[in-house]
Design a protein around this motif. Structure first.
Motif, mmCIF file in Angstrom:
data_model
loop_
_atom_site.group_PDB
_atom_site.id
_atom_site.type_symbol
_atom_site.label_atom_id
_atom_site.label_comp_id
_atom_site.label_asym_id
_atom_site.label_seq_id
_atom_site.Cartn_x
_atom_site.Cartn_y
_atom_site.Cartn_z
ATOM 1 N N ASP A 64 -5.161 5.133 -2.846
ATOM 2 C CA ASP A 64 -4.589 6.007 -1.831
ATOM 3 C C ASP A 64 -3.795 5.128 -0.874
ATOM 4 O O ASP A 64 -3.911 3.896 -0.877
ATOM 5 N N LEU A 65 -2.958 5.777 -0.055
ATOM 6 C CA LEU A 65 -2.260 5.050 0.985
ATOM 7 C C LEU A 65 -3.136 5.007 2.230
ATOM 8 O O LEU A 65 -3.885 5.946 2.516
ATOM 9 N N GLN A 66 -3.033 3.928 2.954
ATOM 10 C CA GLN A 66 -3.791 3.822 4.206
ATOM 11 C C GLN A 66 -3.320 4.873 5.206
ATOM 12 O O GLN A 66 -4.115 5.421 5.971
ATOM 13 N N ASP A 67 -2.018 5.198 5.162
ATOM 14 C CA ASP A 67 -1.455 6.216 6.056
ATOM 15 C C ASP A 67 -0.388 6.989 5.281
ATOM 16 O O ASP A 67 0.707 6.484 5.050
ATOM 17 N N ARG A 68 -0.701 8.232 4.903
ATOM 18 C CA ARG A 68 0.250 9.017 4.116
ATOM 19 C C ARG A 68 1.480 9.408 4.926
ATOM 20 O O ARG A 68 2.505 9.785 4.353
ATOM 21 N N GLN A 69 1.384 9.334 6.247
ATOM 22 C CA GLN A 69 2.564 9.601 7.087
ATOM 23 C C GLN A 69 3.463 8.367 7.181
ATOM 24 O O GLN A 69 4.576 8.444 7.692
ATOM 25 N N MET A 70 2.931 7.228 6.703
ATOM 26 C CA MET A 70 3.674 5.957 6.680
ATOM 27 C C MET A 70 4.248 5.608 8.047
ATOM 28 O O MET A 70 5.384 5.146 8.168
ATOM 29 N N LYS A 71 3.449 5.828 9.091
ATOM 30 C CA LYS A 71 3.884 5.520 10.460
ATOM 31 C C LYS A 71 4.141 4.026 10.601
ATOM 32 O O LYS A 71 3.391 3.191 10.083
ATOM 33 N N ASP A 72 5.210 3.738 11.349
ATOM 34 C CA ASP A 72 5.604 2.342 11.592
ATOM 35 C C ASP A 72 5.815 1.572 10.290
ATOM 36 O O ASP A 72 5.655 0.346 10.238
ATOM 37 N N GLY A 73 6.141 2.314 9.207
ATOM 38 C CA GLY A 73 6.433 1.659 7.934
ATOM 39 C C GLY A 73 5.216 1.132 7.205
ATOM 40 O O GLY A 73 5.340 0.295 6.303
ATOM 41 N N ASP A 74 4.012 1.625 7.577
ATOM 42 C CA ASP A 74 2.787 1.149 6.933
ATOM 43 C C ASP A 74 2.636 1.800 5.553
ATOM 44 O O ASP A 74 2.403 2.997 5.429
ATOM 45 N N LEU A 75 2.753 0.976 4.490
ATOM 46 C CA LEU A 75 2.656 1.445 3.113
ATOM 47 C C LEU A 75 1.468 0.807 2.389
ATOM 48 O O LEU A 75 1.432 0.752 1.163
ATOM 49 N N SER A 76 0.494 0.342 3.150
ATOM 50 C CA SER A 76 -0.651 -0.375 2.583
ATOM 51 C C SER A 76 -1.424 0.497 1.603
ATOM 52 O O SER A 76 -1.543 1.712 1.780
ATOM 53 N N LEU A 77 -1.954 -0.160 0.558
ATOM 54 C CA LEU A 77 -2.691 0.518 -0.503
ATOM 55 C C LEU A 77 -4.189 0.333 -0.307
ATOM 56 O O LEU A 77 -4.659 -0.771 -0.011
ATOM 57 N N ILE A 78 -4.951 1.429 -0.481
ATOM 58 C CA ILE A 78 -6.408 1.364 -0.493
ATOM 59 C C ILE A 78 -6.873 1.473 -1.939
ATOM 60 O O ILE A 78 -6.585 2.454 -2.622
ATOM 61 N N LEU A 79 -7.578 0.462 -2.413
ATOM 62 C CA LEU A 79 -8.120 0.446 -3.768
ATOM 63 C C LEU A 79 -9.636 0.552 -3.658
ATOM 64 O O LEU A 79 -10.285 -0.280 -3.019
ATOM 65 N N LYS A 80 -10.211 1.606 -4.287
ATOM 66 C CA LYS A 80 -11.637 1.906 -4.133
ATOM 67 C C LYS A 80 -12.445 1.425 -5.342
ATOM 68 O O LYS A 80 -11.924 1.285 -6.440
ATOM 69 N N ASN A 81 -13.744 1.202 -5.088
ATOM 70 C CA ASN A 81 -14.678 0.803 -6.156
ATOM 71 C C ASN A 81 -14.098 -0.333 -6.996
ATOM 72 O O ASN A 81 -13.822 -0.193 -8.187
ATOM 73 N N VAL A 82 -13.935 -1.464 -6.357
ATOM 74 C CA VAL A 82 -13.240 -2.608 -6.951
ATOM 75 C C VAL A 82 -13.946 -3.100 -8.219
ATOM 76 O O VAL A 82 -15.177 -3.184 -8.271
ATOM 77 N N MET A 83 -13.140 -3.427 -9.246
ATOM 78 C CA MET A 83 -13.651 -3.950 -10.514
ATOM 79 C C MET A 83 -12.959 -5.269 -10.843
ATOM 80 O O MET A 83 -11.885 -5.562 -10.317
ATOM 81 N N ILE A 84 -13.573 -6.038 -11.732
ATOM 82 C CA ILE A 84 -13.008 -7.341 -12.107
ATOM 83 C C ILE A 84 -11.618 -7.175 -12.713
ATOM 84 O O ILE A 84 -10.720 -7.985 -12.482
ATOM 85 N N ASN A 85 -11.407 -6.094 -13.478
ATOM 86 C CA ASN A 85 -10.105 -5.867 -14.099
ATOM 87 C C ASN A 85 -8.999 -5.539 -13.103
ATOM 88 O O ASN A 85 -7.826 -5.453 -13.483
ATOM 89 N N ASP A 86 -9.351 -5.349 -11.838
ATOM 90 C CA ASP A 86 -8.332 -5.103 -10.811
ATOM 91 C C ASP A 86 -7.617 -6.389 -10.408
ATOM 92 O O ASP A 86 -6.629 -6.340 -9.668
ATOM 93 N N THR A 87 -8.111 -7.519 -10.866
ATOM 94 C CA THR A 87 -7.462 -8.796 -10.568
ATOM 95 C C THR A 87 -6.023 -8.781 -11.069
ATOM 96 O O THR A 87 -5.748 -8.371 -12.201
#
Length: 304
Positions: free
Chosen positions: A87-110
């Motif tokens: 998901d996005l940290q802020d779907r409104q993308m305020k101040d240009g924030d496009l950071s990604l939230i990655l949930k339930n981290v796995m080794i294959n996410d490397t």
């Protein structure tokens, strides 16, 4: 004087450009089972001109991690392993924030992730037309769990340590398993109860969690009255809120702790070696004695 000033300004601009680019390439570490990790990305433009964002990873070929445009997520061509996990940290993308939230981290996410923003007027109808430069490059390293070795003697109780990196309130289940048990597990704890179905018979009434409240993420296993057959490699997995727990086949997460348990026979390795040597000596003595007895008996027959 003006030439020197122009040269100095050019040098400063070049240095500033290099610093900006290197600052945009980040390395982030996480652990398997971690509830979430944030991959930062900030567009240098006013958010009102941003119409969408794409997060990608080079090794995924034509599939992406996340594509968000027209205030909606685009599921087409999203890599299956990221569905319902990003998901996005802020779907409104305020101040240009496009950071990604990655949930339930796995080794294959490397891997190395790239963030690309789309501005008003950009053709994003087809992904093939999206060819801008990334504004953020983030290398995510998901470190494998620590592997511990524990040695005990038969009859003892032993604790196999495991600690989840998240708040215990988000943990809905814990599973301890051993590879050689195939489809049976050592312990499955969920809904504040130990689940008896598919538990290996040898562990029934012999295992429990050190803390059933799982305070501070402590999901360590207590194994009572240890036996030689308990020797093996144990894996600890946790499942977070939102995980499908209806079928055990759906429980696919990375272990957060791997422990090799060795149960030494009484006397340990030295005692075992001494015992084997003594047995061999007794066997040889018995064979020699039998041969002497047989020869003596044969001599008595010949004499008679």
């Amino acid at each position: 004087m003006s030439a020197v000033t122009a040269s100095l300004c050019s040098t400063l601009l070049f240095v500033g450009f290099v610093v900006f680019v290197s600052a945009d390439q980040k390395i982030i570490t996480a652990q398997p089972g971690q509830k979430s990790v944030t991959l930062p990305c900030r567009a240098p433009n006013n958010s009102s001109t941003i119409t969408g964002v794409e997060w990608s990873r080079a090794d995924l070929a034509d599939e992406y991690v996340l594509l968000y445009r027209d205030e909606l997520f685009d599921p087409d061509n999203q890599h299956p392993s990221f569905k319902n996990r990003v998901d996005l940290q802020d779907r409104q993308m305020k101040d240009g924030d496009l950071s990604l939230i990655l949930k339930n981290v796995m080794i294959n996410d490397t891997g190395t992730y790239e963030c690309e923003a789309f501005m008003r007027g950009t053709n994003v109808k087809k992904r093939a037309n999206v060819g801008g430069d990334p504004i953020s490059i983030v290398t995510l390293k998901v470190l494998p769990p620590d592997q511990k070795n524990i040695t005990v003697k038969p009859g003892q109780n032993v604790m196999l340590p495991c600690r989840a990196p998240n708040n215990s309130s988000s943990i809905i289940a814990v599973e301890w398993s051993r590879a050689d048990l195939v489809d049976e597990y050592v312990l499955l704890y969920r809904d504040e109860h130990i689940v008896p179905e598919q538990q290996h018979p040898s562990f029934k009434n012999r295992v429990d969690l050190q803390d059933r409240q799982m305070k501070d993420g402590d999901v360590s296993l207590i194994l009572k009255n240890v036996m030689i057959n308990d020797t093996g490699t144990y894996k600890c997995q946790v499942f977070m809120r939102g995980t499908n727990m209806r079928k055990r086949a759906n429980l696919k997460t990375d272990p957060i702790s791997i422990i090799t348990l060795r149960v030494d026979p009484p006397g340990g390795s030295v005692g075992l070696i001494v015992g084997l040597i003594l047995s061999a000596v007794l066997l040889v003595a018995a064979v020699v004695g039998f041969l002497v007895y047989r020869k003596h008996k044969q001599q008595n027959r010949d004499f008679n």
